[in-house]
Design an enzyme around this catalytic site. Sequence first.
Site, PDB file in Angstrom:
ATOM      1  CB  THR A 128      -0.475   0.049   1.174  1.00  0.00           C
ATOM      2  OG1 THR A 128      -1.563  -0.646   1.253  1.00  0.00           O
ATOM      3  CG2 THR A 128      -1.757   1.368   1.514  1.00  0.00           C
ATOM      4  NE  ARG A 156      -9.794  -6.659   3.360  1.00  0.00           N
ATOM      5  CZ  ARG A 156      -8.366  -5.765   3.207  1.00  0.00           C
ATOM      6  NH1 ARG A 156      -7.877  -5.384   2.428  1.00  0.00           N
ATOM      7  NH2 ARG A 156      -7.709  -5.870   4.008  1.00  0.00           N
ATOM      8  N   GLY A 158     -10.783  -2.777   2.903  1.00  0.00           N
ATOM      9  CA  GLY A 158      -9.262  -3.243   4.208  1.00  0.00           C
ATOM     10  C   GLY A 158      -9.666  -1.228   4.848  1.00  0.00           C
ATOM     11  CG  ASP A 159      -6.112   0.019   6.720  1.00  0.00           C
ATOM     12  OD1 ASP A 159      -5.945  -0.931   5.550  1.00  0.00           O
ATOM     13  OD2 ASP A 159      -5.010   0.398   6.997  1.00  0.00           O
ATOM     14  CB  THR A 179       1.216   0.221   4.368  1.00  0.00           C
ATOM     15  OG1 THR A 179       1.338  -1.340   3.698  1.00  0.00           O
ATOM     16  CG2 THR A 179       2.683   0.243   5.526  1.00  0.00           C
ATOM     17  N   GLY A 180      -0.149  -2.362   5.355  1.00  0.00           N
ATOM     18  CA  GLY A 180      -0.443  -3.579   6.062  1.00  0.00           C
ATOM     19  C   GLY A 180      -1.690  -4.278   6.344  1.00  0.00           C
ATOM     20  N   GLY A 182      -5.340  -4.614   6.617  1.00  0.00           N
ATOM     21  CA  GLY A 182      -6.352  -3.880   7.323  1.00  0.00           C
ATOM     22  C   GLY A 182      -6.872  -3.914   8.067  1.00  0.00           C
TER      23      GLY A 182
END
Length: 188
Positions: A128, A156, A158-159, A179-180, A182
Amino acid sequence: LDAVTQTVQWLEDCPLFNAGRGAVFTHEGRNELDASIMEGRTQMAGAVGGVTIVKNPILLARAVMEKSPHVMLTGRGAEQFALENGIETVSSAWFYTEERWNTLQKMLEEEKSKTGSLTHNPDYKFGTVGCVALDQSGNLAAGTSTGGMTNKRWNRLGDTPVIGAGTYADNNVCAVSCTGHGEYFIRY
Ligand code: GLY
């Protein structure tokens, strides 16, 4: 805000990162893109989720912030808003990279060999992109853009499009771009 927007736009156009061109593929072999931006001085924010034809989702997130009464738009409605506001759209081929496609094929094969279980390898690096900026007057801004996770399903999100999870900016506190994985950012 301009520095954040421009930096994220450049990273979206670079095929090395999981955002814009070079985004990861969903289970169905599509690219569904998420992005958000926030201004720390005004607490204004914009976000988009699950867009498939917008070349630079960060530009659409900024347009949501500046040209709509809303914070977050998703899917077809977000794309309609992009078309109405002159945000550049592209065919899905623009986002394709062989490396990301091969990663999806590998994950699908792994999935088949493990009956009924979805593969979520925490060691995968998702890539990301994000940017945080502080100007001479103490104004903060943050922006984030992503293709999400390889093999994601069921629309889906994510964050990244969630203000307060993937992106946040407040002049009195901090500005953050995450980043990672989410799901963890959203929970915390
Ligand atoms: N942090 C990006 C995502 O989980 O989609």
